[in-house]
Design a protein around this motif. Structure first.
Motif, PDB file in Angstrom:
ATOM      1  N   ALA A  96       0.829  -1.207   0.000  1.00 62.28           N
ATOM      2  CA  ALA A  96       0.000   0.000   0.000  1.00 62.28           C
ATOM      3  C   ALA A  96       0.862   1.254   0.000  1.00 62.28           C
ATOM      4  O   ALA A  96       1.877   1.330   0.713  1.00 62.28           O
ATOM      5  CB  ALA A  96      -0.930  -0.003   1.202  1.00 62.28           C
ATOM      6  N   ALA A  97       0.465   2.236  -0.785  1.00 62.73           N
ATOM      7  CA  ALA A  97       1.212   3.496  -0.866  1.00 62.73           C
ATOM      8  C   ALA A  97       1.235   4.226   0.467  1.00 62.73           C
ATOM      9  O   ALA A  97       2.122   5.048   0.716  1.00 62.73           O
ATOM     10  CB  ALA A  97       0.602   4.387  -1.942  1.00 62.73           C
ATOM     11  N   SER A  98       0.269   3.927   1.334  1.00 63.03           N
ATOM     12  CA  SER A  98       0.185   4.609   2.627  1.00 63.03           C
ATOM     13  C   SER A  98       1.228   4.123   3.632  1.00 63.03           C
ATOM     14  O   SER A  98       1.434   4.762   4.666  1.00 63.03           O
ATOM     15  CB  SER A  98      -1.211   4.411   3.223  1.00 63.03           C
ATOM     16  OG  SER A  98      -1.489   3.026   3.392  1.00 63.03           O
TER      17      SER A  98
ATOM     18  N   HIS B 151       1.088  -8.523   4.847  1.00 66.00           N
ATOM     19  CA  HIS B 151       0.465  -7.293   4.364  1.00 66.00           C
ATOM     20  C   HIS B 151      -0.286  -7.563   3.050  1.00 66.00           C
ATOM     21  O   HIS B 151      -1.434  -7.114   2.870  1.00 66.00           O
ATOM     22  CB  HIS B 151       1.552  -6.233   4.149  1.00 66.00           C
ATOM     23  CG  HIS B 151       1.074  -4.979   3.501  1.00 66.00           C
ATOM     24  ND1 HIS B 151       0.306  -4.037   4.155  1.00 66.00           N
ATOM     25  CD2 HIS B 151       1.265  -4.506   2.238  1.00 66.00           C
ATOM     26  CE1 HIS B 151       0.031  -3.039   3.330  1.00 66.00           C
ATOM     27  NE2 HIS B 151       0.606  -3.297   2.167  1.00 66.00           N
ATOM     28  N   MET B 152       0.327  -8.332   2.164  1.00 62.12           N
ATOM     29  CA  MET B 152      -0.304  -8.589   0.864  1.00 62.12           C
ATOM     30  C   MET B 152      -1.484  -9.549   0.982  1.00 62.12           C
ATOM     31  O   MET B 152      -2.362  -9.567   0.093  1.00 62.12           O
ATOM     32  CB  MET B 152       0.741  -9.125  -0.124  1.00 62.12           C
ATOM     33  CG  MET B 152       1.844  -8.140  -0.457  1.00 62.12           C
ATOM     34  SD  MET B 152       1.242  -6.523  -1.034  1.00 62.12           S
ATOM     35  CE  MET B 152       0.451  -6.970  -2.591  1.00 62.12           C
ATOM     36  N   ALA B 153      -1.540 -10.338   2.042  1.00 60.50           N
ATOM     37  CA  ALA B 153      -2.700 -11.197   2.248  1.00 60.50           C
ATOM     38  C   ALA B 153      -3.992 -10.383   2.371  1.00 60.50           C
ATOM     39  O   ALA B 153      -5.072 -10.869   2.082  1.00 60.50           O
ATOM     40  CB  ALA B 153      -2.500 -12.062   3.498  1.00 60.50           C
ATOM     41  N   GLY B 154      -3.839  -9.123   2.775  1.00 56.40           N
ATOM     42  CA  GLY B 154      -4.982  -8.224   2.848  1.00 56.40           C
ATOM     43  C   GLY B 154      -5.168  -7.391   1.606  1.00 56.40           C
ATOM     44  O   GLY B 154      -6.005  -6.482   1.585  1.00 56.40           O
ATOM     45  N   ARG B 155      -4.384  -7.673   0.582  1.00 59.89           N
ATOM     46  CA  ARG B 155      -4.451  -6.909  -0.680  1.00 59.89           C
ATOM     47  C   ARG B 155      -4.553  -7.858  -1.877  1.00 59.89           C
ATOM     48  O   ARG B 155      -3.837  -7.729  -2.851  1.00 59.89           O
ATOM     49  CB  ARG B 155      -3.208  -6.024  -0.829  1.00 59.89           C
ATOM     50  CG  ARG B 155      -3.153  -4.877   0.160  1.00 59.89           C
ATOM     51  CD  ARG B 155      -1.840  -4.112   0.080  1.00 59.89           C
ATOM     52  NE  ARG B 155      -1.556  -3.577  -1.251  1.00 59.89           N
ATOM     53  CZ  ARG B 155      -2.081  -2.445  -1.734  1.00 59.89           C
ATOM     54  NH1 ARG B 155      -2.963  -1.759  -1.005  1.00 59.89           N
ATOM     55  NH2 ARG B 155      -1.761  -2.022  -2.953  1.00 59.89           N
ATOM     56  N   LYS B 156      -5.440  -8.846  -1.773  1.00 61.65           N
ATOM     57  CA  LYS B 156      -5.581  -9.834  -2.846  1.00 61.65           C
ATOM     58  C   LYS B 156      -6.208  -9.188  -4.081  1.00 61.65           C
ATOM     59  O   LYS B 156      -7.148  -8.409  -3.976  1.00 61.65           O
ATOM     60  CB  LYS B 156      -6.433 -11.005  -2.382  1.00 61.65           C
ATOM     61  CG  LYS B 156      -5.780 -11.871  -1.313  1.00 61.65           C
ATOM     62  CD  LYS B 156      -6.659 -13.050  -0.992  1.00 61.65           C
ATOM     63  CE  LYS B 156      -6.113 -13.849   0.185  1.00 61.65           C
ATOM     64  NZ  LYS B 156      -4.861 -14.528  -0.162  1.00 61.65           N
TER      65      LYS B 156
END
Length: 268
Positions: free
Chosen positions: A167-169, A260-265
């Motif tokens: 995420a960019a944030s 972190h990516m597990a929440g960005r599928k």
């Protein structure tokens, strides 16, 4: 008909056609044969200490890789594609100025093949990226691609595959950001993520499930350090990453990235 018969006689004599390396630095693809490369004035005999693929010292006829990269800027990115589809991603800066690490393109001579990499396996030829003084540039084992068929200058994986990016944030010093850099260096050669990437050897690491969703942290670390300690599978191809390649702190950051990516599928 004459050409056809000539080809049959050529193959019947047991002489294989010369291998060809395709190099594309952005101005169109160049095809370089074994013969042409070995005839270059900058070809040298080199000794590689602790060859990553052969696991012992090895001698090669080789040329400095940067000699093939005229005009390539240091912030460019190199992709090496092997005959079996394996891809390796190497920053051009590491080749152009590895802070002491030297990238060499080893060339397998016609009629004198290198040893097989193992029982039932081919050699590392026809072209193999090897390194002198790799520790000086923190060169990882995934950055020694063998059986190279082509070298291309591309945008970085982060630019080519936006669905891999955290995420960019996230703050610049977030562990997941460093973990993403480690993923690009050590994992992207074999694994896609969110369906993006050029790898063809391993499974996607986020869809349908991220490994951190079904493996406890300790088991995931076991998988990375030595896959055979988690699942004994003689045909497995995944290498282990010891602490010299991936420190415990690095491994923590890689886990942070995957969680972190597990929440960005990506939708699939």
């Amino acid at each position: 008909m004459r050409l056809f018969l000539g080809c049959l006689l050529f193959l019947a004599a047991g002489v294989a056609p010369a291998a060809t390396l395709v190099v594309d630095t952005g101005d169109g693809a160049r095809k370089l044969t074994t013969e042409a490369l070995l005839a270059r004035p900058d070809v040298r005999d080199i000794q590689v200490r602790g060859d990553v693929s052969y696991h012992h010292d090895a001698h090669y006829r080789a040329i400095p890789l940067k000699a093939l990269l005229d005009g390539v800027p240091a912030d460019a990115h190199l992709q090496f594609v092997a005959l079996d589809g394996f891809t390796a991603e190497v920053p051009a800066s590491l080749v152009l100025d590895g802070h002491g690490a030297e990238a060499w393109l080893a060339i397998e001579p016609e009629g004198a093949p290198w040893p097989a990499l193992g029982t039932g396996k081919p050699s590392a030829g026809p072209f193999y990226l090897v390194w002198l003084h790799p520790d000086a540039g923190h060169v990882g084992p995934e950055q020694w691609p063998y059986q190279v068929a082509s070298i291309r200058v591309l945008a970085s994986p982060a630019a080519r595959f936006p669905a891999m990016q955290p995420a960019a944030s996230l703050p610049a010093n977030a562990p997941a950001r460093h973990g993403f850099a480690l993923f690009q260096r050590n994992c992207i050669s074999c694994h896609t993520l969110n369906g993006q990437g050029d790898a063809k050897l391993g499974p996607d690491l986020n869809i349908p499930h991220n490994p951190t969703e079904y493996l406890r942290d300790a088991m995931f670390r076991t998988l990375v350090r030595n896959p055979q300690d988690l699942r004994h599978w003689p045909q497995a191809k995944m290498p282990g990453f010891d602490s010299k390649v991936l420190s415990d702190a690095d491994l923590d950051d890689l886990v942070a990235y995957l969680k972190h990516m597990a929440g960005r599928k990506a939708s699939h």
